[in-house]
Write a protein that holds these residues in place. Sequence first.
Motif, short mmCIF file in Angstrom:
data_model
loop_
_atom_site.label_atom_id
_atom_site.label_comp_id
_atom_site.label_asym_id
_atom_site.label_seq_id
_atom_site.Cartn_x
_atom_site.Cartn_y
_atom_site.Cartn_z
N PHE A 118 0.87 -1.28 0.00
CA PHE A 118 0.04 0.09 0.13
C PHE A 118 0.93 1.34 -0.11
CE2 PHE A 118 -2.74 -3.12 2.07
CZ PHE A 118 -3.88 -3.44 1.27
N ALA A 119 2.09 1.31 0.27
CA ALA A 119 3.00 2.35 0.31
C ALA A 119 4.30 2.22 0.04
CB ALA A 119 3.01 3.04 1.90
N PRO A 120 4.49 1.59 -0.95
CA PRO A 120 6.10 1.14 -1.49
C PRO A 120 6.83 2.35 -1.58
CG PRO A 120 4.58 1.35 -3.20
CD PRO A 120 3.68 1.29 -2.23
N ASP A 121 6.35 3.63 -1.61
CA ASP A 121 7.32 4.98 -1.69
C ASP A 121 7.95 5.13 -0.16
OD1 ASP A 121 4.53 5.34 -0.96
OD2 ASP A 121 4.93 7.39 -1.06
N ILE A 122 7.24 4.39 0.85
CA ILE A 122 7.95 4.81 2.22
C ILE A 122 8.60 3.29 2.51
CG2 ILE A 122 6.60 6.82 2.71
CD1 ILE A 122 4.78 4.92 4.52
N ALA A 123 8.95 2.43 2.18
CA ALA A 123 9.73 1.44 2.29
C ALA A 123 10.89 1.35 3.12
CB ALA A 123 9.57 0.19 1.09
N TRP A 124 11.47 2.56 2.72
CA TRP A 124 12.76 2.88 3.25
C TRP A 124 12.79 2.77 4.93
CZ3 TRP A 124 12.29 7.35 6.13
CH2 TRP A 124 11.36 8.16 5.82
N LEU A 125 11.45 2.76 5.45
CA LEU A 125 11.41 2.83 6.71
C LEU A 125 11.71 1.60 7.39
CD1 LEU A 125 8.02 4.85 7.15
CD2 LEU A 125 10.16 5.48 8.10
N LEU A 126 11.42 0.43 6.54
CA LEU A 126 11.44 -0.98 7.11
C LEU A 126 12.88 -1.29 7.62
CD1 LEU A 126 9.80 -2.88 3.90
CD2 LEU A 126 8.98 -2.66 6.33
N PRO A 127 14.07 -1.12 7.43
CA PRO A 127 15.18 -1.37 7.96
C PRO A 127 15.28 -0.77 9.48
CG PRO A 127 15.97 -0.76 5.87
CD PRO A 127 14.43 -0.52 5.88
N GLY A 128 14.89 0.22 9.53
CA GLY A 128 14.96 0.90 11.07
C GLY A 128 13.81 0.40 11.89
N LEU A 129 12.85 0.23 11.23
CA LEU A 129 11.32 -0.55 11.98
C LEU A 129 11.99 -2.08 12.56
CD1 LEU A 129 8.60 0.87 10.06
CD2 LEU A 129 9.33 1.47 12.41
N TRP A 130 12.29 -2.88 11.50
CA TRP A 130 12.80 -4.19 11.96
C TRP A 130 13.83 -4.16 13.19
CZ3 TRP A 130 13.60 -5.59 6.09
CH2 TRP A 130 12.25 -6.07 5.37
N GLU A 131 14.81 -3.18 12.84
CA GLU A 131 15.78 -3.12 13.99
C GLU A 131 15.31 -2.80 15.41
OE1 GLU A 131 18.81 -2.46 10.33
OE2 GLU A 131 18.43 -0.70 11.84
N MET A 132 14.34 -1.76 15.46
CA MET A 132 13.68 -1.46 16.44
C MET A 132 12.92 -2.54 17.28
SD MET A 132 13.03 2.68 16.05
CE MET A 132 12.65 3.07 17.75
N LEU A 133 12.36 -3.17 16.33
CA LEU A 133 11.32 -4.46 16.87
C LEU A 133 12.28 -5.48 17.48
CD1 LEU A 133 8.88 -5.11 13.96
CD2 LEU A 133 8.28 -4.42 16.41
N ILE A 134 13.40 -5.80 16.88
CA ILE A 134 14.35 -6.52 17.48
C ILE A 134 14.87 -6.24 18.83
CG2 ILE A 134 16.69 -7.93 17.27
CD1 ILE A 134 15.89 -7.99 14.28
N GLY A 135 15.39 -4.85 18.82
CA GLY A 135 15.90 -4.26 20.25
C GLY A 135 14.78 -4.76 21.36
N ILE A 136 13.49 -4.15 21.13
CA ILE A 136 12.48 -4.38 21.88
C ILE A 136 12.41 -5.70 22.27
CG2 ILE A 136 9.76 -4.30 22.45
CD1 ILE A 136 9.96 -1.75 20.53
N ALA A 137 12.43 -6.70 21.50
CA ALA A 137 12.27 -8.14 21.80
C ALA A 137 13.23 -8.60 22.59
CB ALA A 137 12.33 -9.04 20.48
N LEU A 138 14.17 -8.11 22.55
CA LEU A 138 15.82 -8.38 23.40
C LEU A 138 15.62 -8.14 24.75
CD1 LEU A 138 18.58 -8.21 20.78
CD2 LEU A 138 17.72 -10.40 21.62
N PHE A 139 15.10 -6.67 24.76
CA PHE A 139 14.72 -6.23 26.07
C PHE A 139 13.76 -7.03 26.97
CE2 PHE A 139 16.32 -2.00 24.64
CZ PHE A 139 17.48 -1.96 25.57
N VAL A 140 12.71 -7.50 26.28
CA VAL A 140 11.82 -8.29 26.81
C VAL A 140 12.17 -9.74 27.24
CG1 VAL A 140 9.19 -9.29 26.79
CG2 VAL A 140 9.92 -7.01 25.74
N ALA A 141 13.12 -10.12 26.44
CA ALA A 141 13.64 -11.61 26.54
C ALA A 141 14.70 -11.51 27.56
CB ALA A 141 14.30 -12.02 25.34
N MET A 142 14.77 -10.56 28.29
CA MET A 142 15.66 -10.52 29.62
C MET A 142 15.30 -11.22 30.75
SD MET A 142 16.93 -6.48 29.50
CE MET A 142 17.57 -6.52 31.08
N ARG A 143 14.00 -11.77 30.63
CA ARG A 143 13.05 -12.45 31.56
C ARG A 143 13.70 -13.96 31.43
NH1 ARG A 143 8.75 -15.60 29.87
NH2 ARG A 143 8.50 -15.00 27.83
N PHE A 144 14.40 -14.44 30.33
CA PHE A 144 14.79 -15.70 30.16
C PHE A 144 16.11 -15.81 29.45
CE2 PHE A 144 12.31 -14.97 26.40
CZ PHE A 144 13.12 -15.64 25.28
#
Length: 204
Positions: A118-144
Amino acid sequence: MSDLHKALADIGNIRLRLAAGTVFRGFGPSVIAVTGLLALATATLQSTELVPIDDTVTFVLVWTAVAIVSAVLIGVEMVARTRRHHGGLADAMLFNAVEHFLPVGAAGFVLCTILLRFAPDIAWLLPGLWEMLIGIALFVAMRFLPRSISFAGAWYFLAGATVLIMSCQDRALSPWAMGIPFGVGQLLLAGLLLVAAEGDDGQD
């Protein structure tokens, strides 16, 4: 039979509680490091045009393939290491790990699908969004996972934010917007896991 089913369910719940309070040792530092080198190699090949990045879809497909290969490598070793280190709790530990990271992968996939469709012209956002998602996942994963994983989580989150800021200038996809954050991030994660594993072995 109802009593038997209840007893089995109780045993399963106990296993899940024990697994939730146990440090997960299923992630192998060596394979994590290999995935980091794979990310750096892919970015290098893309930057020299040995791997084509003619359009957004091709760029995303290349990195999707890298992600799938990395996930398979990590997953295969994760199963083997979990059964070796956690014994009877292996299945519960695996379930906890998959249950934690699967939603993050699903969110990344959904974001990618929506932007490409739906918005291929702003697909350049993807790398940064993916990386921030992984960062959040790792913070939450500190419980195990070892608490030191927070450094890798901070790297991914800050790298994602930096990539978003820099990408706003030219609004284009760059191989290094993926290669550097994921390459350095995975190598850092591997190092943290290795140090934590050596510490656990020393205590044992």
